[in-house]
Scaffold this motif. Structure first.
Motif, PDB file in Angstrom:
ATOM      1  N   ASP A 141       0.813  -1.220   0.000  1.00 28.42           N
ATOM      2  CA  ASP A 141       0.000   0.000   0.000  1.00 28.42           C
ATOM      3  C   ASP A 141       0.843   1.265   0.000  1.00 28.42           C
ATOM      4  N   GLU A 142       2.079   1.172   0.507  1.00 32.65           N
ATOM      5  CA  GLU A 142       2.931   2.368   0.564  1.00 32.65           C
ATOM      6  C   GLU A 142       3.268   2.882  -0.840  1.00 32.65           C
ATOM      7  N   ILE A 143       3.192   2.007  -1.840  1.00 33.89           N
ATOM      8  CA  ILE A 143       3.382   2.449  -3.226  1.00 33.89           C
ATOM      9  C   ILE A 143       2.296   3.458  -3.597  1.00 33.89           C
ATOM     10  N   LEU A 144       1.052   3.132  -3.263  1.00 29.13           N
ATOM     11  CA  LEU A 144      -0.080   3.993  -3.603  1.00 29.13           C
ATOM     12  C   LEU A 144      -0.115   5.239  -2.727  1.00 29.13           C
ATOM     13  N   VAL A 145       0.302   5.115  -1.485  1.00 28.42           N
ATOM     14  CA  VAL A 145       0.409   6.288  -0.606  1.00 28.42           C
ATOM     15  C   VAL A 145       1.406   7.279  -1.205  1.00 28.42           C
ATOM     16  N   HIS A 146       2.558   6.757  -1.630  1.00 26.80           N
ATOM     17  CA  HIS A 146       3.555   7.624  -2.276  1.00 26.80           C
ATOM     18  C   HIS A 146       2.981   8.281  -3.521  1.00 26.80           C
ATOM     19  N   TYR A 147       2.275   7.519  -4.331  1.00 26.70           N
ATOM     20  CA  TYR A 147       1.699   8.028  -5.581  1.00 26.70           C
ATOM     21  C   TYR A 147       0.769   9.211  -5.329  1.00 26.70           C
ATOM     22  N   LEU A 148      -0.118   9.092  -4.350  1.00 22.34           N
ATOM     23  CA  LEU A 148      -1.074  10.159  -4.080  1.00 22.34           C
ATOM     24  C   LEU A 148      -0.443  11.324  -3.318  1.00 22.34           C
ATOM     25  N   GLN A 149       0.568  11.036  -2.510  1.00 24.57           N
ATOM     26  CA  GLN A 149       1.255  12.105  -1.787  1.00 24.57           C
ATOM     27  C   GLN A 149       2.172  12.893  -2.707  1.00 24.57           C
ATOM     28  N   HIS A 150       2.883  12.170  -3.561  1.00 25.67           N
ATOM     29  CA  HIS A 150       3.833  12.805  -4.485  1.00 25.67           C
ATOM     30  C   HIS A 150       3.111  13.701  -5.475  1.00 25.67           C
ATOM     31  N   ASN A 151       1.885  13.304  -5.824  1.00 24.57           N
ATOM     32  CA  ASN A 151       1.007  14.139  -6.654  1.00 24.57           C
ATOM     33  C   ASN A 151       1.576  14.412  -8.039  1.00 24.57           C
ATOM     34  N   GLU A 152       2.340  13.453  -8.567  1.00 25.04           N
ATOM     35  CA  GLU A 152       2.878  13.594  -9.918  1.00 25.04           C
ATOM     36  C   GLU A 152       2.365  12.425 -10.743  1.00 25.04           C
ATOM     37  N   GLU A 177      -6.982  10.988 -17.544  1.00 25.69           N
ATOM     38  CA  GLU A 177      -6.858   9.528 -17.633  1.00 25.69           C
ATOM     39  C   GLU A 177      -5.592   8.998 -16.966  1.00 25.69           C
ATOM     40  N   ASP A 178      -4.545   9.828 -16.874  1.00 26.73           N
ATOM     41  CA  ASP A 178      -3.282   9.380 -16.289  1.00 26.73           C
ATOM     42  C   ASP A 178      -3.445   8.970 -14.835  1.00 26.73           C
ATOM     43  N   VAL A 179      -4.268   9.712 -14.110  1.00 28.35           N
ATOM     44  CA  VAL A 179      -4.370   9.498 -12.662  1.00 28.35           C
ATOM     45  C   VAL A 179      -4.886   8.100 -12.336  1.00 28.35           C
ATOM     46  N   GLN A 180      -5.992   7.728 -12.935  1.00 28.52           N
ATOM     47  CA  GLN A 180      -6.602   6.431 -12.646  1.00 28.52           C
ATOM     48  C   GLN A 180      -5.750   5.275 -13.184  1.00 28.52           C
ATOM     49  N   ALA A 181      -5.293   5.390 -14.431  1.00 28.66           N
ATOM     50  CA  ALA A 181      -4.492   4.317 -15.029  1.00 28.66           C
ATOM     51  C   ALA A 181      -3.197   4.112 -14.250  1.00 28.66           C
ATOM     52  N   GLY A 182      -2.576   5.211 -13.848  1.00 33.31           N
ATOM     53  CA  GLY A 182      -1.356   5.112 -13.056  1.00 33.31           C
ATOM     54  C   GLY A 182      -1.599   4.413 -11.728  1.00 33.31           C
TER      55      GLY A 182
END
Length: 323
Positions: A141-152, A177-182
């Motif tokens: 889950d820390e992968i997804l936490v980083h993704y949403l925190q990093h905001n890139e 579309e990038d946000v969901q697919a990523g």
């Protein structure tokens, strides 16, 4: 089978395609498959794509009727044969050692996805930041936490094992579309390795920036927020859940600020739109105020709950000061 398949959607970017392709074809890692998807361009991009296809056997060219970047990327995914996948927007460019560097990170860390940093550049002469190398590893889950925190959410900053996209496609017809697919691709990864070294150059031309008013298509941001909510509703990770909810609940505020600064398109009823967005912002004011948000944004958040003319004045003033 090539090591890396590079997927590049092309739509009316003839003026910049050469710069992009030079950076990709001249990579220090040469074992590439480059898929150019001409998405119904009306300038001379189709001819340029064909020229690259004739000049370099690593380049494959697809011409399709205009359907948007999502459809173009999906077409590229369906054709890609590489062990790893990469994405580049046709008006951006990458450092010449990007794929060699990301591949080395993947191999050394035994990760499924490698990520570098993005730099906003205004010209080819942009000077890259020099900073000590920092490498971080994320799992679960820390992968997804980083993704949403990093905001890139720019797809081009990452190199993906092909398997993580086995069940993932871009949502056609959406501009976010990038946000969901990523998010979905990262959900399929066991480990993510992240470097602070800038490798992807996002082109921003101050003369050519279109400051468009709020349009119907901007409401895709609300859709994306809802999808992130749906994708995390069953998680037991409280931090991840809160980050997803923050993205969802912040979206109406983001749209309201865009309208305050750039105005409202005639395709929308301005008064009804203000009322709708303000209602949503007020509903989640306390939640957003407690979230990780810069102080100046919290000021705009408060102003947007009090009065739309006030937030319009504050947002315009903030933009002028930022410039």
């Amino acid at each position: 089978m090539p090591t890396v398949s590079v997927i590049i959607p092309v739509y009316n970017t003839a003026a910049y395609l050469g710069r992009c392709m030079d950076s990709v074809l001249n990579q220090t890692h040469r074992d590439l498959e480059v898929i150019l998807i001409d998405d119904g361009s009306t300038d001379y991009s189709p001819e340029l794509c064909d020229d690259y296809g004739h000049q370099d056997p690593r380049v494959r060219v697809i011409h399709q009727a205009n359907a948007g970047a999502s459809a173009a990327r999906n077409a590229g995914l369906d054709l890609a044969t590489g062990e790893f996948l990469a994405f580049v927007d046709s008006d951006d460019w990458i450092a010449l050692d990007t794929y060699a560097y990301l591949l080395s990170l993947l191999q050394e860390s035994r990760s499924d996805i490698a990520e570098a940093m993005l730099e906003i550049a205004h010209s080819e002469g942009h000077r890259m930041r020099q900073q000590p190398i920092q490498i971080k590893l994320f799992e679960g889950d820390e992968i997804l936490v980083h993704y949403l925190q990093h905001n890139e959410f720019q797809m081009g900053i990452r190199l993906y094992k092909r398997e993580v996209f086995a069940t993932v496609r871009f949502d056609v017809g959406r501009i976010t579309e990038d946000v969901q697919a990523g998010f979905e691709a990262l959900s399929n990864a066991g480990r993510l390795v992240v470097s602070n070294q800038p490798k992807y150059f996002y082109f921003s031309n101050p003369v050519g920036i279109t400051e468009s008013p709020l349009r119907k298509r901007d409401y895709d941001l609300l859709y994306t927020g809802q999808r992130l909510d749906d994708l995390t509703v069953g998680t037991t990770n409280a931090k991840l859940r809160k980050l997803a909810l923050t993205k969802k609940r912040r979206a109406p505020f983001t749209l309201l600020i865009k309208m305050a600064v750039y105005g409202c398109s005639p395709e929308l009823d301005e008064k009804a739109t203000i009322k709708q967005l303000q209602t949503e912002v007020r509903k989640h004011y306390r939640f957003l105020l407690s979230s990780s948000m810069p102080l100046n944004r919290k000021f705009l958040l408060t102003a947007s709950c009090i009065s739309y003319p006030l937030v319009r004045f504050a947002a315009t003033l903030y933009r002028k000061l930022s410039r």
